[in-house]
Design a protein around this motif. Structure first.
Motif, PDB file in Angstrom:
ATOM      1  N   ARG A  46       1.080  -1.125  -0.084  1.00  0.00           N
ATOM      2  CA  ARG A  46       0.150   0.095   0.090  1.00  0.00           C
ATOM      3  C   ARG A  46       0.956   1.154   0.082  1.00  0.00           C
ATOM      4  O   ARG A  46       0.505   2.207  -0.858  1.00  0.00           O
ATOM      5  CB  ARG A  46      -1.062  -0.130   1.174  1.00  0.00           C
ATOM      6  CG  ARG A  46      -2.063  -1.079   0.879  1.00  0.00           C
ATOM      7  CD  ARG A  46      -3.047  -0.950   2.213  1.00  0.00           C
ATOM      8  NE  ARG A  46      -3.589  -2.142   2.448  1.00  0.00           N
ATOM      9  CZ  ARG A  46      -4.900  -2.536   1.971  1.00  0.00           C
ATOM     10  NH1 ARG A  46      -5.342  -1.539   0.997  1.00  0.00           N
ATOM     11  NH2 ARG A  46      -5.521  -3.687   2.021  1.00  0.00           N
ATOM     12  N   ARG A  47       2.145   1.239   0.776  1.00  0.00           N
ATOM     13  CA  ARG A  47       2.835   2.249   0.608  1.00  0.00           C
ATOM     14  C   ARG A  47       3.568   2.507  -0.673  1.00  0.00           C
ATOM     15  O   ARG A  47       3.641   3.524  -1.029  1.00  0.00           O
ATOM     16  CB  ARG A  47       3.969   2.201   1.779  1.00  0.00           C
ATOM     17  CG  ARG A  47       4.772   3.371   2.179  1.00  0.00           C
ATOM     18  CD  ARG A  47       4.199   4.704   2.481  1.00  0.00           C
ATOM     19  NE  ARG A  47       4.968   5.894   2.478  1.00  0.00           N
ATOM     20  CZ  ARG A  47       5.385   6.886   1.298  1.00  0.00           C
ATOM     21  NH1 ARG A  47       4.759   6.458   0.218  1.00  0.00           N
ATOM     22  NH2 ARG A  47       6.016   7.575   1.543  1.00  0.00           N
ATOM     23  N   ALA A  48       4.006   1.332  -1.167  1.00  0.00           N
ATOM     24  CA  ALA A  48       4.663   1.637  -2.579  1.00  0.00           C
ATOM     25  C   ALA A  48       3.655   2.285  -3.550  1.00  0.00           C
ATOM     26  O   ALA A  48       4.037   2.976  -4.157  1.00  0.00           O
ATOM     27  CB  ALA A  48       5.227   0.296  -2.992  1.00  0.00           C
ATOM     28  N   LEU A  49       2.253   1.855  -3.506  1.00  0.00           N
ATOM     29  CA  LEU A  49       1.274   2.155  -4.256  1.00  0.00           C
ATOM     30  C   LEU A  49       0.982   3.508  -4.108  1.00  0.00           C
ATOM     31  O   LEU A  49       0.889   4.671  -5.155  1.00  0.00           O
ATOM     32  CB  LEU A  49       0.080   1.213  -4.425  1.00  0.00           C
ATOM     33  CG  LEU A  49       0.055  -0.321  -4.678  1.00  0.00           C
ATOM     34  CD1 LEU A  49      -1.071  -0.809  -4.467  1.00  0.00           C
ATOM     35  CD2 LEU A  49       0.771  -0.422  -6.236  1.00  0.00           C
ATOM     36  N   ARG A  50       1.095   4.034  -2.866  1.00  0.00           N
ATOM     37  CA  ARG A  50       1.064   5.546  -2.510  1.00  0.00           C
ATOM     38  C   ARG A  50       1.915   6.440  -3.167  1.00  0.00           C
ATOM     39  O   ARG A  50       1.649   7.478  -3.727  1.00  0.00           O
ATOM     40  CB  ARG A  50       0.610   5.710  -1.058  1.00  0.00           C
ATOM     41  CG  ARG A  50       0.399   7.023  -0.660  1.00  0.00           C
ATOM     42  CD  ARG A  50       0.398   7.301   0.885  1.00  0.00           C
ATOM     43  NE  ARG A  50       1.531   7.394   1.502  1.00  0.00           N
ATOM     44  CZ  ARG A  50       1.591   7.416   2.931  1.00  0.00           C
ATOM     45  NH1 ARG A  50       0.699   6.932   3.442  1.00  0.00           N
ATOM     46  NH2 ARG A  50       2.855   7.747   3.111  1.00  0.00           N
ATOM     47  N   ASP A  51       3.175   5.689  -3.131  1.00  0.00           N
ATOM     48  CA  ASP A  51       4.343   6.610  -3.753  1.00  0.00           C
ATOM     49  C   ASP A  51       4.132   6.812  -5.338  1.00  0.00           C
ATOM     50  O   ASP A  51       4.268   8.047  -5.898  1.00  0.00           O
ATOM     51  CB  ASP A  51       5.530   5.845  -3.421  1.00  0.00           C
ATOM     52  CG  ASP A  51       6.708   6.633  -4.173  1.00  0.00           C
ATOM     53  OD1 ASP A  51       6.938   7.695  -3.672  1.00  0.00           O
ATOM     54  OD2 ASP A  51       7.414   6.135  -4.930  1.00  0.00           O
ATOM     55  N   LEU A  52       3.661   5.676  -5.817  1.00  0.00           N
ATOM     56  CA  LEU A  52       3.371   5.679  -7.310  1.00  0.00           C
ATOM     57  C   LEU A  52       2.432   6.624  -7.490  1.00  0.00           C
ATOM     58  O   LEU A  52       2.327   7.407  -8.716  1.00  0.00           O
ATOM     59  CB  LEU A  52       3.288   4.306  -7.888  1.00  0.00           C
ATOM     60  CG  LEU A  52       4.328   3.221  -7.762  1.00  0.00           C
ATOM     61  CD1 LEU A  52       3.960   2.072  -8.237  1.00  0.00           C
ATOM     62  CD2 LEU A  52       5.474   3.530  -8.496  1.00  0.00           C
ATOM     63  N   ARG A  53       1.151   6.594  -6.782  1.00  0.00           N
ATOM     64  CA  ARG A  53       0.003   7.560  -7.201  1.00  0.00           C
ATOM     65  C   ARG A  53       0.657   8.882  -7.090  1.00  0.00           C
ATOM     66  O   ARG A  53       0.158   9.626  -7.806  1.00  0.00           O
ATOM     67  CB  ARG A  53      -1.007   7.359  -6.027  1.00  0.00           C
ATOM     68  CG  ARG A  53      -2.062   6.295  -6.561  1.00  0.00           C
ATOM     69  CD  ARG A  53      -3.335   6.314  -5.596  1.00  0.00           C
ATOM     70  NE  ARG A  53      -3.170   6.195  -4.307  1.00  0.00           N
ATOM     71  CZ  ARG A  53      -2.677   5.222  -3.416  1.00  0.00           C
ATOM     72  NH1 ARG A  53      -2.921   4.159  -4.433  1.00  0.00           N
ATOM     73  NH2 ARG A  53      -2.550   5.072  -2.236  1.00  0.00           N
ATOM     74  N   GLU A  54       1.342   9.250  -5.821  1.00  0.00           N
ATOM     75  CA  GLU A  54       1.801  10.692  -5.534  1.00  0.00           C
ATOM     76  C   GLU A  54       2.687  11.036  -6.791  1.00  0.00           C
ATOM     77  O   GLU A  54       2.623  12.288  -6.993  1.00  0.00           O
ATOM     78  CB  GLU A  54       2.550  10.806  -4.366  1.00  0.00           C
ATOM     79  CG  GLU A  54       1.647  10.528  -3.052  1.00  0.00           C
ATOM     80  CD  GLU A  54       2.496  10.456  -1.909  1.00  0.00           C
ATOM     81  OE1 GLU A  54       3.705  10.204  -1.658  1.00  0.00           O
ATOM     82  OE2 GLU A  54       1.731  10.345  -0.695  1.00  0.00           O
ATOM     83  N   ARG A  55       3.430  10.326  -7.355  1.00  0.00           N
ATOM     84  CA  ARG A  55       4.322  10.675  -8.402  1.00  0.00           C
ATOM     85  C   ARG A  55       3.623  10.660  -9.713  1.00  0.00           C
ATOM     86  O   ARG A  55       4.299  11.032 -10.846  1.00  0.00           O
ATOM     87  CB  ARG A  55       5.351   9.691  -8.403  1.00  0.00           C
ATOM     88  CG  ARG A  55       6.472  10.004  -7.118  1.00  0.00           C
ATOM     89  CD  ARG A  55       7.727   9.376  -7.186  1.00  0.00           C
ATOM     90  NE  ARG A  55       7.801   8.008  -7.205  1.00  0.00           N
ATOM     91  CZ  ARG A  55       8.179   7.292  -8.101  1.00  0.00           C
ATOM     92  NH1 ARG A  55       9.046   7.712  -9.084  1.00  0.00           N
ATOM     93  NH2 ARG A  55       8.273   5.891  -8.102  1.00  0.00           N
TER      94      ARG A  55
END
Length: 85
Positions: A46-55
């Protein structure tokens, strides 16, 4: 510099996206499947996906999953050191 596991996974997923392995509009695997693939907890994915979303690389639709955006933003360019040309 040490990296958190979520950062490593985000980097791997970004490489898959930018290489076309997961094409624009394509779905990423589910959180559960990604967690099994990488041998980590759901919260790490979930944290990795949040990073990809934020970018701006993916968008997540509630109850549907995460998808690669149609137009990818440029890859991060390393910052130039000040005082050098």
């Amino acid at each position: 510099m040490a990296q958190y596991e979520w950062q490593r996974i985000a980097r791997v997923l970004e490489e898959e996206i930018r290489s076309g392995h997961v094409p624009p509009g394509g779905a990423l695997s589910s959180i559960t499947r990604l967690a099994e693939t990488y041998g980590v907890a759901d919260r790490t994915i979930r944290r990795a996906l949040r990073d990809l979303r934020e970018r701006g690389l993916i968008e997540t639709l509630p109850h549907k999953g995460s998808y690669v955006v149609d137009v990818l933003p440029p890859a991060d360019v390393p910052e130039k050191d000040e005082g050098t040309d």
